[in-house]
Design an enzyme around this catalytic site. Sequence first.
Site, short mmCIF file in Angstrom:
data_model
loop_
_atom_site.label_atom_id
_atom_site.label_comp_id
_atom_site.label_asym_id
_atom_site.label_seq_id
_atom_site.Cartn_x
_atom_site.Cartn_y
_atom_site.Cartn_z
N GLU A 1 0.71 -1.28 -0.02
CA GLU A 1 0.12 0.07 -0.01
C GLU A 1 0.85 1.33 -0.01
O GLU A 1 0.60 2.30 0.90
CB GLU A 1 -1.06 0.02 1.21
CG GLU A 1 -1.89 -1.20 1.30
CD GLU A 1 -2.69 -1.34 2.48
OE1 GLU A 1 -2.40 -0.16 3.33
OE2 GLU A 1 -3.31 -2.35 2.58
N ASN B 1 2.06 -5.17 -3.08
CA ASN B 1 0.60 -5.35 -2.85
C ASN B 1 0.08 -4.14 -2.58
O ASN B 1 0.33 -3.15 -1.82
CB ASN B 1 0.74 -6.36 -1.70
CG ASN B 1 -0.64 -6.95 -1.20
OD1 ASN B 1 -1.31 -7.48 -2.01
ND2 ASN B 1 -1.03 -6.72 -0.07
N HIS C 1 -10.52 -6.26 -1.50
CA HIS C 1 -11.43 -5.93 -0.55
C HIS C 1 -12.56 -5.26 -1.28
O HIS C 1 -12.44 -4.08 -1.49
CB HIS C 1 -10.90 -5.14 0.62
CG HIS C 1 -9.91 -5.78 1.43
ND1 HIS C 1 -10.06 -7.30 2.06
CD2 HIS C 1 -8.42 -5.73 1.47
CE1 HIS C 1 -9.13 -7.32 2.76
NE2 HIS C 1 -7.90 -6.57 2.28
N GLU D 1 -6.52 -10.75 -1.18
CA GLU D 1 -6.94 -10.44 0.10
C GLU D 1 -8.50 -10.22 -0.08
O GLU D 1 -9.01 -9.43 0.26
CB GLU D 1 -6.46 -9.21 1.01
CG GLU D 1 -4.99 -9.23 1.25
CD GLU D 1 -4.60 -7.99 1.85
OE1 GLU D 1 -5.41 -7.32 2.67
OE2 GLU D 1 -3.27 -7.63 1.93
N ASP E 1 -12.42 -10.56 -0.23
CA ASP E 1 -13.75 -10.63 0.49
C ASP E 1 -14.76 -9.63 -0.12
O ASP E 1 -14.14 -8.82 -0.60
CB ASP E 1 -13.41 -10.14 2.03
CG ASP E 1 -12.67 -9.07 2.47
OD1 ASP E 1 -12.75 -8.23 1.57
OD2 ASP E 1 -12.17 -9.23 3.45
#
Length: 362
Positions: free
Chosen positions: A155, A208, A244, A272, A274
């Site tokens: 990030e 990432n 996400h 990651e 979801d």
Amino acid sequence: MKRTFIILLAAFGCVCATCKKTEVPPAETLQSAASFPMGASVSGKLLQENAAYRNVVATEHNSVTAENAMKMNRLHPAADRYDFIEADYIVDFARSQGRKRVHGHTLVWHSFGDIGWVKNFQGDSAAWENLLKTHIQTVAKHFKDKVASWDVVNEAFHDDGTLRVEDKMVNDKKSEGSIWARKLGRDYMARAFRYAHEADPAALLFYNDYGQEYSPSKVKAIEDLVADFKRRGVPIHGIGLQMHTSLNASNDGIANALRRLAATGLKVHISELDVLVSNWRNDPDLVFTDALKQAQREKYKFIAAAYRDNVPAAQRYGITNWNVGDADSWIRSFVKIHDWPLPFDDNYQRKPAYYGLLEGLK
């Protein structure tokens, strides 16, 4: 009576046949259905204490990421102390389960949680450089030959594609800056990748980040980073799209991000995953209706299929869900949103989302 029984039996068989179209035989799992690794981020504590959790990780996944145990605040809680206990447990678990792949997360991040000693560190640029290098190489060497890959930098860009240096407002929200960029300059990332490669030359190294599916500016920043690294011979092997995401996320945006990042030639990891049904709004009265369950199922299906369709087979590093069951999700515990974002429910039972993911994989 006999004719009635036959009719009933035939009717029952039809119902079962219909069920089989929507449900998956128990022997089929995410890892058996996918042609690439299927992972989950995990908690060492839950692996130790929750048998149902451990069983799902063992049977459904062939890759694991430490959700928090390899972050700097956990591994390096004081300037003169490292704590590898939980992270080592996760690695040992993975190796005991047929050598599941371990993906390391993360060596460098602007967010420190409760790690005050870094925020309060005093020293010149050489001292800061030594701090960065020593942390990266101590961790990477500790896990050498055990961790297959690392999110080296996590990030580093604001949503508008600019490098995190100072805090700034982006889309009316505060976006944190990075102490690494402030203390070490804009090129700290390249040096971080070089330090990681020196410590473990066999490990695959990833950049990432989140938001690529909705921010073309961030995708462009990552493309430019990769191009710059390639020109200068900085070792980088892959890109992580956290994903996400939510029901209202643009399918075109998801597919576009996958296409553009695959075009770099690097490995692509949905790192990651979801899917929030609340669309990031905390509504304590929200009910997980059948309609929401079906919509979530379709979104998971689309993401898996889009990954297959837009990332060449040799570049697919896999899909990793961010934890296992809804009860363990960071969306509830950290973001504090009432939601059901994962493929398994609070009791580790397969949800419609699971079957959507499975269908998309195939």
